[in-house]
Design a protein around this motif. Sequence first.
Motif, PDB file in Angstrom:
ATOM      1  N   UNK A  80      35.042  44.781  55.081  1.00  0.00           N
ATOM      2  CA  UNK A  80      34.914  46.160  54.609  1.00  0.00           C
ATOM      3  C   UNK A  80      33.518  46.421  54.064  1.00  0.00           C
ATOM      4  N   UNK A  81      32.956  45.455  53.349  1.00  0.00           N
ATOM      5  CA  UNK A  81      31.603  45.616  52.819  1.00  0.00           C
ATOM      6  C   UNK A  81      30.584  45.759  53.942  1.00  0.00           C
ATOM      7  N   UNK A  82      30.730  44.938  54.985  1.00  0.00           N
ATOM      8  CA  UNK A  82      29.780  45.005  56.097  1.00  0.00           C
ATOM      9  C   UNK A  82      29.843  46.350  56.812  1.00  0.00           C
ATOM     10  N   UNK A 117      48.669  46.240  47.846  1.00  0.00           N
ATOM     11  CA  UNK A 117      47.631  45.725  46.954  1.00  0.00           C
ATOM     12  C   UNK A 117      46.765  44.674  47.637  1.00  0.00           C
ATOM     13  N   UNK A 118      47.354  43.870  48.522  1.00  0.00           N
ATOM     14  CA  UNK A 118      46.588  42.818  49.197  1.00  0.00           C
ATOM     15  C   UNK A 118      45.490  43.389  50.070  1.00  0.00           C
ATOM     16  N   UNK A 119      45.637  44.630  50.506  1.00  0.00           N
ATOM     17  CA  UNK A 119      44.613  45.272  51.334  1.00  0.00           C
ATOM     18  C   UNK A 119      43.805  46.283  50.525  1.00  0.00           C
ATOM     19  N   UNK A 120      44.474  47.009  49.654  1.00  0.00           N
ATOM     20  CA  UNK A 120      43.790  48.077  48.910  1.00  0.00           C
ATOM     21  C   UNK A 120      42.797  47.523  47.905  1.00  0.00           C
ATOM     22  N   UNK A 121      43.121  46.407  47.247  1.00  0.00           N
ATOM     23  CA  UNK A 121      42.228  45.866  46.222  1.00  0.00           C
ATOM     24  C   UNK A 121      40.895  45.401  46.819  1.00  0.00           C
ATOM     25  N   UNK A 122      40.889  44.533  47.852  1.00  0.00           N
ATOM     26  CA  UNK A 122      39.581  44.125  48.394  1.00  0.00           C
ATOM     27  C   UNK A 122      38.807  45.269  49.026  1.00  0.00           C
ATOM     28  N   UNK A 161      38.911  48.510  48.095  1.00  0.00           N
ATOM     29  CA  UNK A 161      38.354  49.316  47.005  1.00  0.00           C
ATOM     30  C   UNK A 161      37.167  48.618  46.360  1.00  0.00           C
ATOM     31  N   UNK A 162      37.294  47.316  46.127  1.00  0.00           N
ATOM     32  CA  UNK A 162      36.176  46.572  45.548  1.00  0.00           C
ATOM     33  C   UNK A 162      34.963  46.582  46.474  1.00  0.00           C
ATOM     34  N   UNK A 163      35.200  46.486  47.787  1.00  0.00           N
ATOM     35  CA  UNK A 163      34.092  46.505  48.739  1.00  0.00           C
ATOM     36  C   UNK A 163      33.409  47.866  48.773  1.00  0.00           C
ATOM     37  N   UNK A 164      34.182  48.943  48.695  1.00  0.00           N
ATOM     38  CA  UNK A 164      33.588  50.291  48.699  1.00  0.00           C
ATOM     39  C   UNK A 164      32.763  50.505  47.434  1.00  0.00           C
ATOM     40  N   UNK A 209      46.825  43.806  39.067  1.00  0.00           N
ATOM     41  CA  UNK A 209      46.555  42.532  38.426  1.00  0.00           C
ATOM     42  C   UNK A 209      45.156  42.472  37.828  1.00  0.00           C
ATOM     43  N   UNK A 210      44.579  41.254  37.717  1.00  0.00           N
ATOM     44  CA  UNK A 210      43.250  41.118  37.098  1.00  0.00           C
ATOM     45  C   UNK A 210      42.157  41.900  37.820  1.00  0.00           C
ATOM     46  N   UNK A 211      42.203  41.939  39.149  1.00  0.00           N
ATOM     47  CA  UNK A 211      41.199  42.714  39.878  1.00  0.00           C
ATOM     48  C   UNK A 211      41.335  44.202  39.578  1.00  0.00           C
ATOM     49  N   UNK A 212      42.551  44.667  39.365  1.00  0.00           N
ATOM     50  CA  UNK A 212      42.734  46.048  38.965  1.00  0.00           C
ATOM     51  C   UNK A 212      42.109  46.339  37.616  1.00  0.00           C
ATOM     52  N   UNK A 213      42.208  45.377  36.688  1.00  0.00           N
ATOM     53  CA  UNK A 213      41.561  45.549  35.384  1.00  0.00           C
ATOM     54  C   UNK A 213      40.050  45.607  35.525  1.00  0.00           C
ATOM     55  N   UNK A 214      39.493  44.812  36.454  1.00  0.00           N
ATOM     56  CA  UNK A 214      38.049  44.847  36.672  1.00  0.00           C
ATOM     57  C   UNK A 214      37.596  46.159  37.304  1.00  0.00           C
ATOM     58  N   UNK A 215      38.453  46.784  38.115  1.00  0.00           N
ATOM     59  CA  UNK A 215      38.101  48.029  38.786  1.00  0.00           C
ATOM     60  C   UNK A 215      38.501  49.267  38.003  1.00  0.00           C
ATOM     61  N   UNK A 216      39.154  49.100  36.852  1.00  0.00           N
ATOM     62  CA  UNK A 216      39.688  50.251  36.119  1.00  0.00           C
ATOM     63  C   UNK A 216      38.578  51.164  35.609  1.00  0.00           C
TER      64      UNK A 216
END
Length: 372
Positions: free
Chosen positions: A187-189, A52-57, A59-62, A341-348
Motif C-alpha cells: 500500500x505504501x508503494x 482490521x487485518x487489512x484496514x490497519x496496515x 491506514x498506517x501506509x496512507x 488494538x495497539x496499532x489503533x492506539x498509535x493511529x488514534x
Amino acid sequence: MNRPERPVPAATSVPGPLEPPPLPLSAWRSWSEPAIVGLFVLALLVALRSAAAIAVPMTAAVILGSVLAHIGDRAQRIGVPPVVAGMVLVAATSVGLFVLGNSVADAIGSIVDRIPDLTRRIEKLAGPVIGYFDGLHALMAERSVQPGGQGEGSLGRLASAVDMSAVTGFLGGLTPAFGEVLVFLATLAFFVAGRAALRRKAILAFGDRDRRLTVIRVFNAAEATLATYFGTTSLIYLAVGAATAAIAWSSGLANPVLWGVIAFLLSFIPFLGAAIVAAALASAGLLTHQGIVTALWPAIGFTVVHVISENAVIPSILGRRFEINPFMVFVAIVFWSWMWGPMGAALAVPILLVAQTMRDALAGAPLNTLPE
C-alpha cells in the motif's frame, strides 16, 4: 301521472375514532435521514473492526505515505519517476523493518533463555512477601507436597507450570503479522507512486470551482497537519530514544543503541508502548545487576524521561499548533484501541488531527496547522 322523484339524501357517515393526521413528508425525512446515517456509521464501524487485518496496515501506509509525500514530490522535480521513488521508499522501509525485527528477536530470545534466572532473582527479592502469603495459605489449608517439587520456589513452580500453548499461539500469530507487513509495504508503494494522480482525479471529480478549491484546501491542510505532527513528535521521541540509550549504556546493559531504537518506536504507541519498554528494561536490569536500585535504574530513568516528554515537552510545543481537547484525545485512544488494538492506539491521534483539520477546512475556518 308521473310523480317527481324525491332527491335521495346523502348517506351520513358514522363518526369513528379520531385518527392523527399523517405526518408531512418533511417530518419523515427529518427522522429517516439521521437514522440512515446512524445505520451507515454502525455498519462502517463493524466493517472496520472485522477487516482490521487489512484496514490497519492500509491506514498506517496512507498516513505514512502522506508524510513521505514531500520526498516523492522532490524526487519528481529532479526527474525521478514516481514508481521508482515509491519502490526506493518501500525498499528502505523493508530493510529497516527487517533489521529492527531481527535485533528485537535476538534480544527477546536472550531474555527468554534467561527466564529461570529472572524468576529466581525476582523470588529472591520478593522472598519476604511471598513467604508471608505462603504462610497465610498454609493456615487456610495444608499444602500437598508434590514429588520432585522440592528445591523450587513459588515462581519456579509457576514458570514450570506455564503451558506451551501460549508460545505456540504467539508463533502462529507471526504469519498474519507477516501478511499485514506485506499489505503495509504494498500500500505504501502504490500510494506514494500514484498519490499525485489520485489527488488530481479527486479534485477534478468536482465540477464547481469553489468545491475544487475546498478539496485542495482539505488535502493541503491534512498533509501539513500530519507532517507537522510526525515531524515534531519524531524529534521529541528521537531525544527520548537517545536518552534511553544513554541510560542503558550507563547501566551496563547490552546493546544500548537497540534499546534507544525500541524506545523511539514504541513511544508512538500511547501508554502501552512506554509500559512495554519499562518492563523490558526492568527485566534486563534484574538479569544484569544484583542490587535492586541498580537493577531498576534503567526502567525508572526511562519512565521519568517519558513522563516529562509526554506531559511537558509535547503539550508545550504542539499545543501552539493544534487545539485539541485532551478528553477527545483520550476518547480517541480508547476507541481505536478497542477497534484495532495497539496499532489503533498509535493511529488514534493522527486520525483525530486529520478529522479536525478536514472539519475546519470544510467550514472555512482559519487553519492553525498550515505553515505561516
